[in-house]
Design a protein around this motif. Sequence first.
Motif, PDB file in Angstrom:
ATOM      1  N   UNK A 100       0.826  -1.209   0.000  1.00  0.00           N
ATOM      2  CA  UNK A 100       0.000   0.000   0.000  1.00  0.00           C
ATOM      3  C   UNK A 100       0.860   1.259   0.000  1.00  0.00           C
ATOM      4  N   UNK A 101       2.118   1.118   0.396  1.00  0.00           N
ATOM      5  CA  UNK A 101       2.996   2.281   0.408  1.00  0.00           C
ATOM      6  C   UNK A 101       3.236   2.816  -0.992  1.00  0.00           C
ATOM      7  N   UNK A 102       2.932   2.027  -2.024  1.00  0.00           N
ATOM      8  CA  UNK A 102       3.040   2.523  -3.399  1.00  0.00           C
ATOM      9  C   UNK A 102       2.112   3.709  -3.635  1.00  0.00           C
ATOM     10  N   UNK A 103       1.096   3.855  -2.776  1.00  0.00           N
ATOM     11  CA  UNK A 103       0.164   4.980  -2.861  1.00  0.00           C
ATOM     12  C   UNK A 103       0.908   6.313  -2.851  1.00  0.00           C
ATOM     13  N   UNK A 104       2.050   6.346  -2.160  1.00  0.00           N
ATOM     14  CA  UNK A 104       2.784   7.592  -2.000  1.00  0.00           C
ATOM     15  C   UNK A 104       3.844   7.808  -3.070  1.00  0.00           C
ATOM     16  N   UNK A 105       4.052   6.824  -3.970  1.00  0.00           N
ATOM     17  CA  UNK A 105       5.165   6.933  -4.915  1.00  0.00           C
ATOM     18  C   UNK A 105       4.793   7.672  -6.193  1.00  0.00           C
ATOM     19  N   UNK A 106       3.537   8.132  -6.277  1.00  0.00           N
ATOM     20  CA  UNK A 106       3.079   8.684  -7.542  1.00  0.00           C
ATOM     21  C   UNK A 106       3.640  10.080  -7.821  1.00  0.00           C
ATOM     22  N   UNK A 107       4.207  10.748  -6.823  1.00  0.00           N
ATOM     23  CA  UNK A 107       4.682  12.116  -6.997  1.00  0.00           C
ATOM     24  C   UNK A 107       6.185  12.141  -7.260  1.00  0.00           C
ATOM     25  N   UNK A 108       6.633  13.087  -8.047  1.00  0.00           N
ATOM     26  CA  UNK A 108       8.062  13.297  -8.269  1.00  0.00           C
ATOM     27  C   UNK A 108       8.460  14.632  -7.657  1.00  0.00           C
ATOM     28  N   UNK A 109       9.735  14.766  -7.317  1.00  0.00           N
ATOM     29  CA  UNK A 109      10.198  15.961  -6.634  1.00  0.00           C
ATOM     30  C   UNK A 109      10.408  17.135  -7.576  1.00  0.00           C
ATOM     31  N   UNK A 110      10.067  18.344  -7.091  1.00  0.00           N
ATOM     32  CA  UNK A 110      10.326  19.595  -7.811  1.00  0.00           C
ATOM     33  C   UNK A 110      10.181  20.733  -6.812  1.00  0.00           C
ATOM     34  N   UNK A 111      10.676  21.919  -7.181  1.00  0.00           N
ATOM     35  CA  UNK A 111      10.573  23.073  -6.283  1.00  0.00           C
ATOM     36  C   UNK A 111       9.112  23.417  -6.036  1.00  0.00           C
ATOM     37  N   UNK A 112       8.298  23.390  -7.090  1.00  0.00           N
ATOM     38  CA  UNK A 112       6.871  23.703  -6.920  1.00  0.00           C
ATOM     39  C   UNK A 112       6.200  22.719  -5.976  1.00  0.00           C
ATOM     40  N   UNK A 147       7.632  20.895  -3.700  1.00  0.00           N
ATOM     41  CA  UNK A 147       8.156  21.069  -2.340  1.00  0.00           C
ATOM     42  C   UNK A 147       7.459  22.227  -1.626  1.00  0.00           C
ATOM     43  N   UNK A 148       7.277  23.345  -2.311  1.00  0.00           N
ATOM     44  CA  UNK A 148       6.659  24.521  -1.691  1.00  0.00           C
ATOM     45  C   UNK A 148       5.188  24.252  -1.365  1.00  0.00           C
ATOM     46  N   UNK A 149       4.453  23.695  -2.335  1.00  0.00           N
ATOM     47  CA  UNK A 149       3.023  23.452  -2.116  1.00  0.00           C
ATOM     48  C   UNK A 149       2.806  22.360  -1.065  1.00  0.00           C
ATOM     49  N   UNK A 150       3.616  21.328  -1.101  1.00  0.00           N
ATOM     50  CA  UNK A 150       3.456  20.273  -0.094  1.00  0.00           C
ATOM     51  C   UNK A 150       3.844  20.792   1.288  1.00  0.00           C
ATOM     52  N   UNK A 178      14.608  19.160   0.810  1.00  0.00           N
ATOM     53  CA  UNK A 178      14.697  19.898   2.069  1.00  0.00           C
ATOM     54  C   UNK A 178      13.806  21.145   2.051  1.00  0.00           C
ATOM     55  N   UNK A 179      13.537  21.652   0.854  1.00  0.00           N
ATOM     56  CA  UNK A 179      12.708  22.853   0.753  1.00  0.00           C
ATOM     57  C   UNK A 179      11.303  22.620   1.305  1.00  0.00           C
ATOM     58  N   UNK A 222      10.320  20.712   3.905  1.00  0.00           N
ATOM     59  CA  UNK A 222      10.325  20.844   5.358  1.00  0.00           C
ATOM     60  C   UNK A 222      10.549  22.275   5.806  1.00  0.00           C
ATOM     61  N   UNK A 223      11.459  22.977   5.134  1.00  0.00           N
ATOM     62  CA  UNK A 223      11.720  24.377   5.482  1.00  0.00           C
ATOM     63  C   UNK A 223      10.493  25.236   5.216  1.00  0.00           C
ATOM     64  N   UNK A 224       9.811  24.986   4.107  1.00  0.00           N
ATOM     65  CA  UNK A 224       8.593  25.743   3.777  1.00  0.00           C
ATOM     66  C   UNK A 224       7.523  25.519   4.834  1.00  0.00           C
ATOM     67  N   UNK A 225       7.359  24.280   5.272  1.00  0.00           N
ATOM     68  CA  UNK A 225       6.356  23.971   6.299  1.00  0.00           C
ATOM     69  C   UNK A 225       6.656  24.728   7.588  1.00  0.00           C
ATOM     70  N   UNK A 226       7.915  24.742   8.004  1.00  0.00           N
ATOM     71  CA  UNK A 226       8.274  25.406   9.257  1.00  0.00           C
ATOM     72  C   UNK A 226       8.101  26.920   9.158  1.00  0.00           C
ATOM     73  N   UNK A 227       8.569  27.510   8.061  1.00  0.00           N
ATOM     74  CA  UNK A 227       8.453  28.975   7.899  1.00  0.00           C
ATOM     75  C   UNK A 227       6.993  29.376   7.772  1.00  0.00           C
TER      76      UNK A 227
END
Length: 595
Positions: A1-13, A15-18, A388-389, A391-396
């Motif tokens: 079921x963890x494959x549920x989370x593999x559908x996204x790929x990393x990008x700056x956009x 990272x910021x929105x998440x 890393x962006x 996590x930093x976005x979430x904290x800020x």
Amino acid sequence: MLNFFRQQSGSIKNDVLSGLTVALALVPEAIAFAFVAGVSPLIGLYSAFFIGLITAIVGGRPGMISGATGAMAVVVVGLVALHGVEYLFPTVILCGILQILIGVGRLGKLIRMVPHSVMLGFVNGLAIVIGMAQLGSFKTLSPDLHLVYLTGTSLWIMLALVLLTMGIIWLLPKLTQAVPASLAAILTVTLLSVAINNSMNTPGKENVLATVGDMLQTNTIAAEIKDAREEAEAAKPRPRRMVGKNANVAASYDLAEAVDPVQAKRAEKEDALLVARVLEENEGKTAGISGGLPIPYFLDEKYTSVPFSLETLKIIFPFAIILCGVGLIESLMTLTLIDEITETRGKGNRECVGQGTANIICGLFGGMGGCAMIGQSLINVNSGGRGRLSGATAAISLLLFVLFLARWIEQIPMAALVGVMFMVVIGTFEWASLKMVRRMPRSDVFVMVLVAGYTVVMHDLASAVILGVIVSALVFAWQHATHIGAEVKINEFGSKIYQLHGPLFFASVSSFKEMFDVAEDPEDVVIDFYYSRVYDQSGLEAISALAEKYEAANKRLHLTHLSPECRRLLNNAGDLVEVNLSEDPQYHIATDRLA
């Protein structure tokens, strides 16, 4: 079921929105854990900011979210209750120092010792705990200010919006990847909630749909009522304990008093007065998440009463050790889980140092400490946060909410956040493990169920993992205790050779001793360790005892094909072990065959 989370790929956009999505989900979590710890909600929010920002920058796992957690709060509440909140901050600092020492000592790699069955139990138990934790969002204050579950229209509307949130998160990725589904769901349901509350609310009444602000207000009043009731109960005079022949009379009197209608009516009236007093004290007050910039705790006169002394160290050190262990176990387990989901590899030792650094700074600024947050980390991964962006976005973003956007964030309905967390539960639970039960060894099934059950019942993830590792190790030792055997033959010189197979350690010593017949063996006996290894002092002691028996019978015992590790053990034992180590023309290293 963890494959549920593999559908996204990393990008700056992404990272910021998440990161923004995670920040919205962090607000009620940080507030709730602050109440659990017995500290101000702002302390929980500031802790989430410091822990989240620093671990995102210097931690060992990009994309993992850290903050104030329930596991740490459960430990903190005992310290605050016994010694006061002023002892909390130096404890968190000491916890951070210990975590850095563990990272520098490269002990983070010990997480590799966690068996897969423990991991399955941990993940499944965690999913159940996260799901059960959401039930608290379905509670409200009754007229007598007790927390009770919603009923009627409010319950049905909240359930409908929870299902709508889950539906958006499930369906939106099939249509577009432009916006994280969790963020879109929160914004959509928030707009609906505002419209419903504006159309259905009556003046002077609470919202039909509870929001983050309502949750904070409810928890604040409920906590004050609970404290007031406990103080009133403690202040009541207690009847003296009767002994001897008067005991039965006293017991009968107490029982009659307990069911006396007059007494019951009086207690009800006293409770009503207590409730009225608390409500009067809170009249005009609004609980919110608004605040200013955090300052170092030692600049606040309220927290400067703790002396820098050995007595203080004696108080805080036990709590610091527990916080250190709980925080690192939960963080490293989360790191392993995110590694599996993203098919990348984090750095355990660096994560230990990052968590320690974050807790030191968090403690200096008056925070309650924290560690990795599994639920929020899974939200981040599901929303596309990989760097890393995020996590930093979430904290800020969380700090900006506190400084400037508190009024708007307080309007987010709890239904939206509950829906997001329910989707995390569905994605976290390893459903395949239910099908694997029939094919797994019974011992692994037992360990998986034990860890999951302990996690659910005790809500202690760190202890559950430690318990699972211990049980797995005991099962392994028990199973391998019977895996030692020997092929026996006589060579051309008349020597009897025992060709050992299997490990020699504390659990297999009894089986090892039973293989030899000292009385019937010839004068020259050889034990060949080509296919075996000696692992511990118990094995050495067994060899020494056997050598003494052969010596007492005037017979010679030789050990051959010992690996370098085994020879080192014998050398370290010195005079404790006296045996004849035969030199072989062809020396083979046992580890080459057993690796």
